[in-house]
Scaffold this motif. Sequence first.
Motif, mmCIF file in Angstrom:
data_model
loop_
_atom_site.group_PDB
_atom_site.id
_atom_site.type_symbol
_atom_site.label_atom_id
_atom_site.label_comp_id
_atom_site.label_asym_id
_atom_site.label_seq_id
_atom_site.Cartn_x
_atom_site.Cartn_y
_atom_site.Cartn_z
ATOM 1 N N LEU A 20 15.132 39.090 24.315
ATOM 2 C CA LEU A 20 15.239 37.662 24.613
ATOM 3 C C LEU A 20 13.880 37.018 24.340
ATOM 4 O O LEU A 20 13.048 36.897 25.230
ATOM 5 N N PHE A 21 13.657 36.643 23.087
ATOM 6 C CA PHE A 21 12.352 36.125 22.683
ATOM 7 C C PHE A 21 11.969 34.855 23.434
ATOM 8 O O PHE A 21 10.811 34.673 23.799
ATOM 9 N N ASN A 22 12.917 33.964 23.675
ATOM 10 C CA ASN A 22 12.608 32.708 24.378
ATOM 11 C C ASN A 22 12.097 32.957 25.788
ATOM 12 O O ASN A 22 11.304 32.178 26.312
ATOM 13 N N ALA A 23 12.561 34.052 26.420
ATOM 14 C CA ALA A 23 12.148 34.371 27.789
ATOM 15 C C ALA A 23 11.082 35.470 27.821
ATOM 16 O O ALA A 23 10.629 35.845 28.896
ATOM 17 N N SER A 24 10.703 35.968 26.663
ATOM 18 C CA SER A 24 9.739 37.072 26.562
ATOM 19 C C SER A 24 10.176 38.277 27.401
ATOM 20 O O SER A 24 9.398 38.849 28.145
ATOM 21 N N LYS A 25 11.466 38.629 27.250
ATOM 22 C CA LYS A 25 12.028 39.744 28.003
ATOM 23 C C LYS A 25 12.860 40.644 27.105
ATOM 24 O O LYS A 25 13.342 40.214 26.055
ATOM 25 N N ILE A 26 13.004 41.875 27.566
ATOM 26 C CA ILE A 26 13.897 42.823 26.925
ATOM 27 C C ILE A 26 14.844 43.334 27.992
ATOM 28 O O ILE A 26 14.414 43.755 29.061
ATOM 29 N N LYS A 27 16.134 43.281 27.705
ATOM 30 C CA LYS A 27 17.132 43.865 28.593
ATOM 31 C C LYS A 27 17.636 45.138 27.925
ATOM 32 O O LYS A 27 18.062 45.097 26.771
ATOM 33 N N ALA A 28 17.555 46.244 28.641
ATOM 34 C CA ALA A 28 17.988 47.520 28.078
ATOM 35 C C ALA A 28 18.811 48.287 29.094
ATOM 36 O O ALA A 28 18.459 48.350 30.267
ATOM 37 N N GLU A 29 19.928 48.837 28.631
ATOM 38 C CA GLU A 29 20.721 49.746 29.439
ATOM 39 C C GLU A 29 20.394 51.151 28.956
ATOM 40 O O GLU A 29 20.479 51.432 27.757
#
Length: 59
Positions: A20-29
């Motif tokens: 999520l580039f706009n939020a500067s996050k990575i979501k990983a399962e």
Amino acid sequence: MTKIEGALNHQTGVQNVKVLFNASKIKAEFDDSQTSADDLANVVTDLGYEVKSSKVKAL
């Protein structure tokens, strides 16, 4: 697919990754018996990106 998503998806135990580039996050399962948030953060760092923190939330 981004470079980060591709690299993380190739890690053992990772089922799904979304950057999520706009939020500067990575979501990983991922399966925490096969890898960890720290392992995934190291992959991102090795790609030349800065990781400020790695927070893990159980689903």
